[in-house]
Design a protein around this motif. Sequence first.
Motif, short mmCIF file in Angstrom:
data_model
loop_
_atom_site.label_atom_id
_atom_site.label_comp_id
_atom_site.label_asym_id
_atom_site.label_seq_id
_atom_site.Cartn_x
_atom_site.Cartn_y
_atom_site.Cartn_z
N ALA A 239 0.83 -1.21 0.00
CA ALA A 239 0.00 0.00 0.00
C ALA A 239 0.87 1.26 0.00
O ALA A 239 0.57 2.24 -0.69
N LEU A 240 1.96 1.23 0.76
CA LEU A 240 2.87 2.37 0.80
C LEU A 240 3.52 2.58 -0.55
O LEU A 240 3.64 3.71 -1.04
N LEU A 241 3.94 1.48 -1.20
CA LEU A 241 4.58 1.57 -2.51
C LEU A 241 3.62 2.15 -3.55
O LEU A 241 3.99 3.01 -4.35
N LEU A 242 2.34 1.71 -3.52
CA LEU A 242 1.34 2.23 -4.45
C LEU A 242 1.13 3.71 -4.23
O LEU A 242 1.02 4.49 -5.19
N ALA A 243 1.09 4.14 -2.98
CA ALA A 243 0.91 5.56 -2.68
C ALA A 243 2.07 6.39 -3.20
O ALA A 243 1.89 7.49 -3.75
N LEU A 244 3.30 5.87 -3.03
CA LEU A 244 4.47 6.60 -3.51
C LEU A 244 4.49 6.69 -5.03
O LEU A 244 4.83 7.74 -5.60
N VAL A 245 4.11 5.62 -5.71
CA VAL A 245 4.07 5.63 -7.17
C VAL A 245 3.02 6.62 -7.67
O VAL A 245 3.24 7.39 -8.60
N THR A 246 1.85 6.61 -7.01
CA THR A 246 0.78 7.54 -7.39
C THR A 246 1.21 8.98 -7.20
O THR A 246 0.97 9.85 -8.05
N LEU A 247 1.87 9.24 -6.06
CA LEU A 247 2.34 10.59 -5.78
C LEU A 247 3.36 11.04 -6.81
O LEU A 247 3.32 12.16 -7.31
N ALA A 248 4.28 10.12 -7.17
CA ALA A 248 5.31 10.46 -8.15
C ALA A 248 4.71 10.74 -9.52
O ALA A 248 5.25 11.52 -10.30
N ALA A 249 3.60 10.08 -9.84
CA ALA A 249 2.98 10.25 -11.16
C ALA A 249 2.10 11.48 -11.24
O ALA A 249 1.67 11.86 -12.32
N THR A 250 1.80 12.10 -10.11
CA THR A 250 0.93 13.28 -10.09
C THR A 250 1.73 14.50 -10.53
O THR A 250 2.78 14.80 -9.95
N PRO A 251 1.30 15.23 -11.55
CA PRO A 251 2.05 16.39 -12.01
C PRO A 251 2.14 17.46 -10.92
O PRO A 251 1.28 17.57 -10.04
N ALA A 252 3.20 18.25 -10.99
CA ALA A 252 3.36 19.36 -10.06
C ALA A 252 2.29 20.42 -10.31
O ALA A 252 1.62 20.41 -11.34
N ARG A 253 2.15 21.31 -9.34
CA ARG A 253 1.28 22.47 -9.51
C ARG A 253 2.15 23.69 -9.82
O ARG A 253 3.23 23.85 -9.26
N ALA A 254 1.65 24.55 -10.70
CA ALA A 254 2.39 25.76 -11.03
C ALA A 254 2.29 26.76 -9.89
O ALA A 254 1.39 26.70 -9.04
N GLU A 255 3.23 27.70 -9.87
CA GLU A 255 3.19 28.79 -8.89
C GLU A 255 2.19 29.84 -9.38
O GLU A 255 2.43 30.52 -10.38
N LEU A 256 1.09 29.96 -8.68
CA LEU A 256 -0.02 30.82 -9.11
C LEU A 256 -0.47 31.65 -7.91
O LEU A 256 -0.95 31.11 -6.92
N LEU A 257 -0.29 32.96 -7.99
CA LEU A 257 -0.65 33.87 -6.90
C LEU A 257 -1.78 34.78 -7.35
O LEU A 257 -1.62 35.57 -8.29
N HIS A 258 -2.94 34.66 -6.71
CA HIS A 258 -4.12 35.43 -7.10
C HIS A 258 -3.98 36.89 -6.70
O HIS A 258 -3.64 37.22 -5.56
N ARG A 259 -4.23 37.79 -7.64
CA ARG A 259 -4.21 39.24 -7.37
C ARG A 259 -5.62 39.76 -7.10
O ARG A 259 -5.90 40.34 -6.07
N LEU A 260 -6.50 39.60 -8.10
CA LEU A 260 -7.86 40.11 -7.99
C LEU A 260 -8.74 39.41 -9.00
O LEU A 260 -8.25 38.76 -9.93
N THR A 261 -10.06 39.56 -8.82
CA THR A 261 -11.03 38.99 -9.75
C THR A 261 -11.97 40.09 -10.23
O THR A 261 -12.49 40.87 -9.43
N LEU A 262 -12.17 40.15 -11.54
CA LEU A 262 -13.11 41.09 -12.16
C LEU A 262 -14.44 40.39 -12.29
O LEU A 262 -14.55 39.38 -13.00
N GLN A 263 -15.46 40.89 -11.62
CA GLN A 263 -16.77 40.27 -11.65
C GLN A 263 -17.60 40.83 -12.81
O GLN A 263 -17.40 41.95 -13.25
N GLY A 264 -18.53 40.01 -13.30
CA GLY A 264 -19.47 40.47 -14.33
C GLY A 264 -18.88 40.49 -15.73
O GLY A 264 -19.44 41.13 -16.62
N LEU A 265 -17.76 39.80 -15.93
CA LEU A 265 -17.13 39.76 -17.24
C LEU A 265 -16.92 38.30 -17.63
O LEU A 265 -16.18 37.58 -16.97
N ARG A 266 -17.59 37.87 -18.68
CA ARG A 266 -17.53 36.47 -19.10
C ARG A 266 -16.38 36.29 -20.09
O ARG A 266 -16.52 36.52 -21.28
N GLY A 267 -15.24 35.86 -19.60
CA GLY A 267 -14.05 35.75 -20.43
C GLY A 267 -13.92 34.39 -21.07
O GLY A 267 -13.13 33.56 -20.64
N VAL A 268 -14.67 34.14 -22.15
CA VAL A 268 -14.60 32.83 -22.80
C VAL A 268 -13.33 32.67 -23.63
O VAL A 268 -12.90 31.55 -23.92
#
Length: 255
Positions: A5-34
Motif C-alpha cells: 500500500a505504501l509503494l502504491l501511494a508513492l508511485v501515485t504521488l510520483a505520477a501526479t504532475p506538479a502544480r504551477a506557482e499561481l498567486l491570485h491578485r484580484l477577480t473582475l466580476q461580471g465579465l464572461r471571459g470565454v
Amino acid sequence: MRFSALLLALVTLAATPARAELLHRLTLQGLRGVSIAYDAQVCGFWVATEGREVILLNTAGEEILRFDSGLSQVRSLTAERAALLLADGWGGFRRVDRSGRPIDSDFSLSATLSDTEGLHADADGSYLVVEDDPSRLLRVAPDGAVLMELWGDGFSPPMIEPQGVERDPFSGNILVVDDNEGLNALFELSPEGEVLSVTPLSQWGRDAEGVALQPETSTLMIGFDGGNAVAIFDWRPTGRSIETPLARGPDCAFS
C-alpha cells in the motif's frame, strides 16, 4: 500488505504532475471571459464574451475600449502583428484591425477546424488551437496544414474539455485551461505535449474558459464562465522547454 500500500501511494504521488506557482491578485466580476488574448502592440488583454463584442482591458483589468465584431458571436480570438483574428466557433474566421474594422473577407483557417474553443498566434506564424469535441490541441500552419495534433484524453491526467490556449515565450511552455467537464484546471505543457504541471482553479472560479499571459510581468488572466468572472494572477513556469526565448513583440512591462 502494508508495504504494498505504501509503494502504491508513492508511485501515485510520483505520477501526479506538479502544480504551477499561481498567486491570485484580484477577480473582475461580471465579465464572461470565454477567450482572452494578450496583445503586446497595445499592452492589453482582448476579451471575448461569446457575444458580438470584443473588449480591451489594460493589465490592471480596466476597460480601454470595446467594439462590435459584426460576427454572430466571438468564441475565440488571438492577436497577430497587424490584426486580431476572431473565430466564431463554427469554423468561420475573420481578421479585423484593432478598432474592429474587417481587413478581409471571412474565411476558414483549416478544413479540420470547426469547434474552435481557443486560439493563439505563435511566434513562427503558426496557430495553436484547442477544441473540446473531440479534445484536441493542434498546431496549424497559415495555409491550413495541421503540423501537430495531440489528443487531450491521452494526457496524464486527461485533459477532457480544453477551452483556452496560450504560450509563454520565455519558457516555451503551452498553457491550456480545462473546464468543469474536465478538471477545471490550468495545464502547463511542453511544446510536444508533455504534461509539466496541472493546477486546480476551483478556489478562484468555476468552468475555466480563457487564458492569456503578459510575459514580461508574468501577469496571467483566466476567464471563468461560471459566475462571469476574470481572475488575474502572478504566474511562474515550472521550468523551461526551449533554450532561446520566442519573439514576443514590444516591451510594455511598465505601461
